[in-house]
Design an enzyme around this catalytic site. Structure first.
Site, short mmCIF file in Angstrom:
data_model
loop_
_atom_site.label_atom_id
_atom_site.label_comp_id
_atom_site.label_asym_id
_atom_site.label_seq_id
_atom_site.Cartn_x
_atom_site.Cartn_y
_atom_site.Cartn_z
N ASP A 11 31.27 5.19 49.44
CA ASP A 11 30.49 4.09 48.90
C ASP A 11 29.01 4.38 49.16
O ASP A 11 28.56 4.33 50.30
CB ASP A 11 30.91 2.79 49.59
CG ASP A 11 30.16 1.57 49.11
OD1 ASP A 11 29.16 1.70 48.36
OD2 ASP A 11 30.57 0.45 49.49
N GLY A 33 29.54 -0.89 37.63
CA GLY A 33 29.70 0.34 38.39
C GLY A 33 28.75 0.46 39.57
O GLY A 33 28.52 -0.50 40.30
N ASP A 35 25.54 0.80 39.60
CA ASP A 35 24.37 -0.05 39.41
C ASP A 35 24.61 -1.45 39.95
O ASP A 35 23.82 -1.99 40.74
CB ASP A 35 24.02 -0.08 37.91
CG ASP A 35 22.66 -0.68 37.61
OD1 ASP A 35 21.82 -0.83 38.52
OD2 ASP A 35 22.43 -0.99 36.42
N THR A 119 28.93 9.53 34.53
CA THR A 119 30.34 9.88 34.38
C THR A 119 31.27 8.67 34.28
O THR A 119 32.45 8.83 34.02
CB THR A 119 30.82 10.77 35.55
OG1 THR A 119 30.69 10.04 36.78
CG2 THR A 119 30.03 12.06 35.61
N GLY A 120 30.73 7.47 34.45
CA GLY A 120 31.54 6.26 34.33
C GLY A 120 31.56 5.76 32.90
O GLY A 120 32.00 6.46 31.98
N TYR A 122 29.34 5.67 30.78
CA TYR A 122 28.57 6.50 29.85
C TYR A 122 29.36 7.72 29.40
O TYR A 122 28.91 8.48 28.57
CB TYR A 122 27.23 6.91 30.46
CG TYR A 122 26.20 5.79 30.51
CD1 TYR A 122 26.50 4.47 30.21
CD2 TYR A 122 24.89 6.07 30.86
CE1 TYR A 122 25.56 3.47 30.26
CE2 TYR A 122 23.92 5.07 30.90
CZ TYR A 122 24.26 3.78 30.60
OH TYR A 122 23.32 2.78 30.65
#
Length: 176
Positions: A11, A33, A35, A119-120, A122
């Protein structure tokens, strides 16, 4: 140079580093995510400071205080949305790492942690993103010794494994 780069699963909001990098959206006003997690952990003061920044272009980076985070600083960078790879996505992602590291040096930051930018939601392909991240960090560190530690923080074990593989491949390349 790869001895200054570490890959971990964890984390990013809990790390005791000088700065963490936020995979932000263009508004810098929070999202999902990484952000959203960073905004929640830092508290409302982060949002107030981000409002003053008036957004950020894709591939660029801006810096704020860390507020309630263990990190003193948050470097916000906006990664590209994957659109198939022929719209400059690789260069924009590389620019995220370079811009963030440049800001870190300008602010005397010695230790910095990056998430797996883009990579999430996006949808940037993880293996490709990992290669770009490791390559850019290593290239930056090879010309600038003011940063002592870069941590690449992955949310899942599978992403972590792919970033570790990219780091190993870069390490093997630099030995040749």
């Amino acid at each position: 140079m790869t001895d200054k780069i570490t890959v971990i699963q964890g984390d990013i909001t809990q790390l005791q580093v000088d700065a963490i990098v936020n995979a932000a959206n263009n508004s810098l006003l929070g999202g999902g995510g990484v952000d959203g997690a960073i905004h929640r952990a830092a508290g409302s003061q982060l949002l107030a400071e981000c409002r003053q920044l008036r957004g950020c272009a894709t591939g660029a980076a801006k810096i704020t205080q860390g507020y309630n985070l263990p990190a003193k600083w948050v470097i916000h960078t906006v990664g590209p949305v994957w659109e198939g790879g022929d719209r400059g996505e690789d260069e924009l992602l590389a620019s995220c790492y370079r811009s963030s590291l440049t800001l870190a040096v300008q602010h005397g930051i010695k230790t910095i942690a990056f998430p797996a930018i883009s990579t999430g939601v996006y949808r940037f392909p993880i293996d490709r993103a990992a290669q770009i991240a490791v390559r850019e960090v290593q290239a930056f560190l090879s010309t600038n010794d003011s940063i002592s530690q870069v941590i690449l923080v992955c949310f899942s074990q599978s992403t972590c494994d792919r970033f570790l593989k990219a780091l190993q491949q870069v390490g093997e390349t630099s030995l040749n």
